[in-house]
Design a protein around this motif. Structure first.
Motif, PDB file in Angstrom:
ATOM      1  N   ASP A  62      97.833  38.810 -72.323  1.00  0.00           N
ATOM      2  CA  ASP A  62      97.760  39.462 -70.899  1.00  0.00           C
ATOM      3  C   ASP A  62      98.678  40.818 -71.226  1.00  0.00           C
ATOM      4  O   ASP A  62      99.755  40.484 -70.970  1.00  0.00           O
ATOM      5  N   GLU A  63      97.786  42.016 -71.153  1.00  0.00           N
ATOM      6  CA  GLU A  63      98.415  42.944 -71.343  1.00  0.00           C
ATOM      7  C   GLU A  63      99.131  43.303 -70.090  1.00  0.00           C
ATOM      8  O   GLU A  63     100.163  43.919 -69.996  1.00  0.00           O
ATOM      9  N   GLN A  64      98.507  43.279 -69.047  1.00  0.00           N
ATOM     10  CA  GLN A  64      99.100  43.372 -67.405  1.00  0.00           C
ATOM     11  C   GLN A  64     100.560  42.748 -67.440  1.00  0.00           C
ATOM     12  O   GLN A  64     101.518  43.559 -67.156  1.00  0.00           O
ATOM     13  N   LYS A  65     100.683  41.433 -67.891  1.00  0.00           N
ATOM     14  CA  LYS A  65     102.137  40.882 -67.672  1.00  0.00           C
ATOM     15  C   LYS A  65     102.929  40.656 -68.826  1.00  0.00           C
ATOM     16  O   LYS A  65     104.032  40.463 -68.986  1.00  0.00           O
ATOM     17  N   GLN A  66     102.297  41.712 -69.861  1.00  0.00           N
ATOM     18  CA  GLN A  66     102.851  41.917 -71.203  1.00  0.00           C
ATOM     19  C   GLN A  66     103.406  40.778 -71.741  1.00  0.00           C
ATOM     20  O   GLN A  66     104.555  40.514 -72.377  1.00  0.00           O
ATOM     21  N   ARG A  67     102.545  39.505 -72.057  1.00  0.00           N
ATOM     22  CA  ARG A  67     102.809  38.429 -72.621  1.00  0.00           C
ATOM     23  C   ARG A  67     101.656  38.088 -73.679  1.00  0.00           C
ATOM     24  O   ARG A  67     100.534  38.279 -73.373  1.00  0.00           O
ATOM     25  N   ALA A  68     101.946  37.291 -74.732  1.00  0.00           N
ATOM     26  CA  ALA A  68     101.177  36.566 -75.368  1.00  0.00           C
ATOM     27  C   ALA A  68     101.714  35.241 -75.868  1.00  0.00           C
ATOM     28  O   ALA A  68     102.862  34.915 -76.148  1.00  0.00           O
ATOM     29  N   LEU A  69     100.526  34.445 -76.346  1.00  0.00           N
ATOM     30  CA  LEU A  69     100.763  33.214 -76.660  1.00  0.00           C
ATOM     31  C   LEU A  69     100.196  32.884 -77.973  1.00  0.00           C
ATOM     32  O   LEU A  69      99.178  32.992 -78.336  1.00  0.00           O
ATOM     33  N   LEU A  70     101.264  32.640 -79.055  1.00  0.00           N
ATOM     34  CA  LEU A  70     100.619  32.448 -80.485  1.00  0.00           C
ATOM     35  C   LEU A  70     100.969  30.835 -80.878  1.00  0.00           C
ATOM     36  O   LEU A  70     101.866  30.160 -80.743  1.00  0.00           O
ATOM     37  N   GLY A  71     100.503  30.678 -81.733  1.00  0.00           N
ATOM     38  CA  GLY A  71     100.790  29.470 -82.846  1.00  0.00           C
ATOM     39  C   GLY A  71      99.782  29.252 -84.122  1.00  0.00           C
ATOM     40  O   GLY A  71      99.000  29.818 -84.423  1.00  0.00           O
ATOM     41  N   TYR A  72     100.501  27.948 -84.938  1.00  0.00           N
ATOM     42  CA  TYR A  72      99.750  27.875 -86.037  1.00  0.00           C
ATOM     43  C   TYR A  72      98.777  26.912 -85.953  1.00  0.00           C
ATOM     44  O   TYR A  72      97.713  26.683 -86.844  1.00  0.00           O
ATOM     45  N   ALA A  73      98.665  26.073 -84.955  1.00  0.00           N
ATOM     46  CA  ALA A  73      97.670  25.092 -84.804  1.00  0.00           C
ATOM     47  C   ALA A  73      97.837  24.547 -83.078  1.00  0.00           C
ATOM     48  O   ALA A  73      98.758  24.757 -82.476  1.00  0.00           O
ATOM     49  N   ASP A  74      96.439  23.894 -82.783  1.00  0.00           N
ATOM     50  CA  ASP A  74      96.461  23.710 -81.329  1.00  0.00           C
ATOM     51  C   ASP A  74      97.379  22.807 -80.906  1.00  0.00           C
ATOM     52  O   ASP A  74      98.059  22.823 -79.723  1.00  0.00           O
ATOM     53  N   ASN A  75      98.070  21.764 -81.683  1.00  0.00           N
ATOM     54  CA  ASN A  75      98.543  20.567 -81.277  1.00  0.00           C
ATOM     55  C   ASN A  75     100.324  21.002 -81.739  1.00  0.00           C
ATOM     56  O   ASN A  75     101.114  19.934 -81.663  1.00  0.00           O
ATOM     57  N   GLN A  76     100.467  22.091 -81.957  1.00  0.00           N
ATOM     58  CA  GLN A  76     102.005  22.578 -82.224  1.00  0.00           C
ATOM     59  C   GLN A  76     102.654  23.300 -80.888  1.00  0.00           C
ATOM     60  O   GLN A  76     101.808  23.844 -80.236  1.00  0.00           O
ATOM     61  N   CYS A  77     103.902  23.169 -81.006  1.00  0.00           N
ATOM     62  CA  CYS A  77     104.641  24.041 -80.048  1.00  0.00           C
ATOM     63  C   CYS A  77     104.080  25.598 -80.225  1.00  0.00           C
ATOM     64  O   CYS A  77     104.148  26.158 -81.323  1.00  0.00           O
ATOM     65  N   LYS A  78     104.255  26.286 -79.275  1.00  0.00           N
ATOM     66  CA  LYS A  78     103.637  27.616 -79.297  1.00  0.00           C
ATOM     67  C   LYS A  78     104.760  28.522 -79.042  1.00  0.00           C
ATOM     68  O   LYS A  78     105.836  28.317 -78.589  1.00  0.00           O
ATOM     69  N   LEU A  79     104.632  29.821 -79.455  1.00  0.00           N
ATOM     70  CA  LEU A  79     105.609  30.867 -79.345  1.00  0.00           C
ATOM     71  C   LEU A  79     105.043  31.767 -78.502  1.00  0.00           C
ATOM     72  O   LEU A  79     103.768  32.436 -78.531  1.00  0.00           O
ATOM     73  N   GLU A  80     105.847  31.943 -77.067  1.00  0.00           N
ATOM     74  CA  GLU A  80     105.219  33.324 -76.491  1.00  0.00           C
ATOM     75  C   GLU A  80     106.061  34.385 -76.409  1.00  0.00           C
ATOM     76  O   GLU A  80     107.375  34.203 -76.632  1.00  0.00           O
ATOM     77  N   LEU A  81     105.494  35.342 -76.425  1.00  0.00           N
ATOM     78  CA  LEU A  81     106.243  36.690 -76.523  1.00  0.00           C
ATOM     79  C   LEU A  81     106.010  37.232 -75.287  1.00  0.00           C
ATOM     80  O   LEU A  81     105.061  37.390 -74.755  1.00  0.00           O
ATOM     81  N   GLN A  82     107.339  37.738 -74.598  1.00  0.00           N
ATOM     82  CA  GLN A  82     107.267  38.267 -73.297  1.00  0.00           C
ATOM     83  C   GLN A  82     107.674  39.781 -73.447  1.00  0.00           C
ATOM     84  O   GLN A  82     108.855  39.811 -73.719  1.00  0.00           O
ATOM     85  N   GLY A  83     106.983  40.662 -72.984  1.00  0.00           N
ATOM     86  CA  GLY A  83     107.605  41.996 -72.990  1.00  0.00           C
ATOM     87  C   GLY A  83     108.519  42.493 -72.028  1.00  0.00           C
ATOM     88  O   GLY A  83     108.552  41.746 -70.870  1.00  0.00           O
ATOM     89  N   ILE A  84     109.684  43.200 -72.187  1.00  0.00           N
ATOM     90  CA  ILE A  84     110.766  43.686 -71.514  1.00  0.00           C
ATOM     91  C   ILE A  84     110.874  45.242 -71.590  1.00  0.00           C
ATOM     92  O   ILE A  84     110.599  45.561 -72.656  1.00  0.00           O
TER      93      ILE A  84
END
Length: 298
Positions: A167-189
């Motif tokens: 989401d460019e507007q909210k400056q955030r992205a959600l990433l991961g290695y697999a659907d059933n794993q904990c994800k990493l969220e990057l939040q722009g500041i």
């Protein structure tokens, strides 16, 4: 990159007793293993400290298929200054919400059915008042970044994570290695990411044979390597190989050889008792120190 797994986040903790209460009684996690070390870690797992320290792994289930917390305690250090780098861990657990209410642990509703709380030391947790169909309630870890596109290039193009949401507007992205794993969220500041003294570390596993290639890739791309490939020993347990990296904002990332880590990370049925013994020793030392405190001259 399906063979890569999200493993844990490393927190430095000052008050072991209150911290254990939060993770066990509020969040409802179990002690998976507890280990004591006489000197600092070769890969600075406990931070830049050389003395005696302990590691306690806590989670909702075995490390083979759950994202857990690694609580590192440096003897003699009671607190750590927080930065703006770690923005929280999100859990989907109505039980944790219920536990917090019952124990009168501070909760603040920040969105419908989502409550913000803090562990001792000030680390933020977001509790969703629901349960997911998967067995692990840990949804995501959120880290602050100063340049979202630069970070996405690093985490996705170099480390091979899949981008699930952006989401460019909210400056955030959600990433991961697999659907059933904990994800990493990057939040722009806005501004610089400050790690202060409490800086944490996120850990992933990959097949051991990939570690040298990962290290070579980072060298080739002129990315920071905090600890080149090294073997770490845990008394009486498996020796693991790790490479410690830093992303463009200095977030520490540990990649560990999966095969040996699965052996090392087996749940220890004595883990909870070992932690309780350490907590009892802390209380005893505290009492002894008070008894031997010099009296003020009157």
């Amino acid at each position: 990159m399906a063979a890569r797994r999200a493993l844990h986040f490393v927190f430095k903790v000052g008050n072991r007793f209150q911290t254990a209460r939060f993770y066990r009684d509020v969040l409802g996690m179990k002690v998976l293993r507890h280990e004591e070390f006489e000197e600092g870690c070769k890969a600075a797992c406990n931070g830049p400290y050389d003395g005696k320290w302990s590691k306690t792994m806590v989670g909702f289930g075995p490390e083979d298929d759950h994202f857990v917390a690694e609580l590192t305690y440096n003897y003699g250090i009671g607190d750590y200054k927080l930065g703006n780098d770690f923005m929280g861990i999100t859990l989907a657990s109505s039980q944790a919400v219920s536990n917090a209410r019952k124990l009168e642990w501070p909760l603040r509703e920040v969105a419908e059915g989502v409550f913000e709380t803090e562990s001792p030391g000030g680390y933020k947790f977001y509790l969703q008042n629901c349960n997911l169909p998967q067995s692990d309630p840990v949804v995501k870890v959120t880290l602050a970044v100063s340049d979202l596109q630069k970070s996405l290039n690093y985490w996705s193009n170099l480390l091979g994570m899949k981008i699930y949401e952006k989401d460019e507007q909210k400056q955030r992205a959600l990433l991961g290695y697999a659907d059933n794993q904990c994800k990493l969220e990057l939040q722009g500041i806005k501004g610089v990411v400050d790690h202060a003294a409490a800086f944490g570390r996120i850990a992933f596993s990959c097949p051991q044979k990939e570690l040298p290639d990962l290290e070579d890739l980072m060298k080739k791309e002129n990315q920071k390597i905090l600890t080149p490939l090294v073997s770490l020993d845990t008394p009486g347990k498996a020796t693991v190989q790790v490479v410690i990296l830093a992303d463009p904002d200095g977030h520490e990332i540990c990649f560990v050889g999966d095969e040996a880590f699965r052996e090392l990370s087996k749940m220890d049925p004595e883990g909870s008792k070992l932690l309780d013994d350490a907590l009892a020793a802390d209380k005893s030392d505290e009492w002894f120190a008070k008894q031997n405190k010099p009296k003020a001259s009157g």
